[in-house]
Design a protein around this motif. Structure first.
Motif, mmCIF file in Angstrom:
data_model
loop_
_atom_site.group_PDB
_atom_site.id
_atom_site.type_symbol
_atom_site.label_atom_id
_atom_site.label_comp_id
_atom_site.label_asym_id
_atom_site.label_seq_id
_atom_site.Cartn_x
_atom_site.Cartn_y
_atom_site.Cartn_z
ATOM 1 N N SER A 177 0.803 -1.225 0.000
ATOM 2 C CA SER A 177 0.000 0.000 0.000
ATOM 3 C C SER A 177 0.837 1.276 0.000
ATOM 4 C CB SER A 177 -0.945 0.018 1.209
ATOM 5 O OG SER A 177 -0.210 -0.031 2.419
ATOM 6 N N GLU A 181 2.943 3.261 -7.887
ATOM 7 C CA GLU A 181 2.138 2.379 -8.731
ATOM 8 C C GLU A 181 2.976 1.338 -9.478
ATOM 9 O OE1 GLU A 181 -1.197 2.732 -12.326
ATOM 10 O OE2 GLU A 181 -0.530 4.512 -11.235
ATOM 11 N N THR A 206 -6.244 -6.180 1.855
ATOM 12 C CA THR A 206 -6.001 -5.010 1.018
ATOM 13 C C THR A 206 -7.226 -4.108 1.011
ATOM 14 O OG1 THR A 206 -5.433 -4.261 -1.219
ATOM 15 C CG2 THR A 206 -6.760 -6.261 -1.051
ATOM 16 N N ASP A 208 -7.435 -2.203 -1.770
ATOM 17 C CA ASP A 208 -7.439 -1.938 -3.203
ATOM 18 C C ASP A 208 -8.238 -3.017 -3.937
ATOM 19 O OD1 ASP A 208 -6.759 -1.722 -5.945
ATOM 20 O OD2 ASP A 208 -4.886 -0.703 -5.432
ATOM 21 N N GLU A 211 -6.377 -4.521 -6.904
ATOM 22 C CA GLU A 211 -5.339 -5.459 -6.490
ATOM 23 C C GLU A 211 -5.954 -6.822 -6.180
ATOM 24 O OE1 GLU A 211 -1.554 -4.692 -4.024
ATOM 25 O OE2 GLU A 211 -3.128 -5.042 -2.517
#
Length: 274
Positions: A177, A181, A206, A208, A211
């Motif tokens: 995290s 990128e 996560t 994300d 992800e």
């Protein structure tokens, strides 16, 4: 889509089995962080855990790692009850937590002498450390200190530290995290290479969604009602998934909607999406 026979074979071997986990902090009368949470992890499977902040995702990983004793419930690793840190489990934290006075090589080897680890010779220890460093492609940096490493290199070192223990299960708490990128993308690809090459199972916490969609065979959503599994998606698409991202759009929309409801405390039906 993955062949049905491969999926069936994957589901036959359960390496981690958590049943009806309940966990509270402070007085037991307070609202639990986790309640009636159950999870089975198959050999070679990658499971991503999503949920709003404060639902107990990191607490869940600590229970599964044997670092936190639940108030109720059981955790079994390959059929054996878990009573503390286990040599088959590797934990990768959000912060690499490298010891500044040790070199990269020494940090990777740190922990191989812990009491819950099987005793190994110095020669085998050196072999494991060298192999783990090569796995994350940091051979040229092995004598550097943490202050000389980039964020991505530090996280690779933390991953190598876990790999040196030769775990069958990796538990990862938002390990990418804090990375930019491009570095994050490289670390995601590295994780997939490792789990595929060694048939290592993994549970990844996560925030994300993308992800989770790129990495996971299954995605679990924990809600605020409290700390319960409220939804689940199975992703039967081959890796890498960058070229089939369009096929994941519908799943992403479902997850976003479910997360919005979870944040507002709206009950979500607990069912499996394929």
């Amino acid at each position: 889509m993955a062949p049905a026979t491969a999926t069936a074979a994957l589901q036959q071997t359960i390496v981690l089995d958590a049943q009806q986990i309940e966990l509270s902090y402070g007085h037991k009368s307070v609202t639990p962080v986790l309640r009636d949470f159950s999870l089975q992890l198959a050999a070679g499977e990658v499971v991503a855990v999503l949920g709003p902040s404060g639902v107990g995702k990191s607490s869940l990983l600590r229970v599964l790692a044997g670092l936190q004793v639940p108030d109720k419930g059981t955790v079994h690793v390959k059929g054996e009850p878990l009573h503390g840190p286990h040599p088959r489990l590797g934990f990768v934290f959000q912060d690499p937590s490298l010891l500044p006075w040790l070199t990269l090589e020494e940090n990777v080897g740190f922990g191989l002498d812990f009491t819950h680890q099987a005793r190994i010779s110095n020669a085998e220890k050196q072999e494991r450390v060298a192999a783990a460093i090569a796995e994350v492609d940091l051979q040229r940096a092995r004598t550097r200190y943490p202050s000389e490493l980039s964020g991505g290199m530090a996280q690779r070192t933390a991953l190598a530290r876990s790999l040196a223990r030769q775990p069958e299960i990796l538990l990862l708490d938002e390990p990418f995290s804090a990375l930019d990128e491009i570095t994050r993308s490289e670390m995601q690809a590295l994780l997939l290479q490792i789990t595929s090459r060694h048939q290592t199972s993994a549970i990844l916490v996560t925030h994300d969604i993308d992800e989770a969609l790129l990495l996971a065979d299954r995605i679990l959503l924990i809600g605020l009602t409290p700390g319960r599994l409220i939804d689940e998606w199975r992703i039967d698409l081959p890796h890498p998934r960058d070229e089939v991202a369009a096929e994941l759009t519908g799943v992403r929309v479902e997850i976003v909607q479910a997360l919005r409801q979870a944040r507002r405390g709206i009950p979500t039906p607990n069912h499996l999406h394929s």
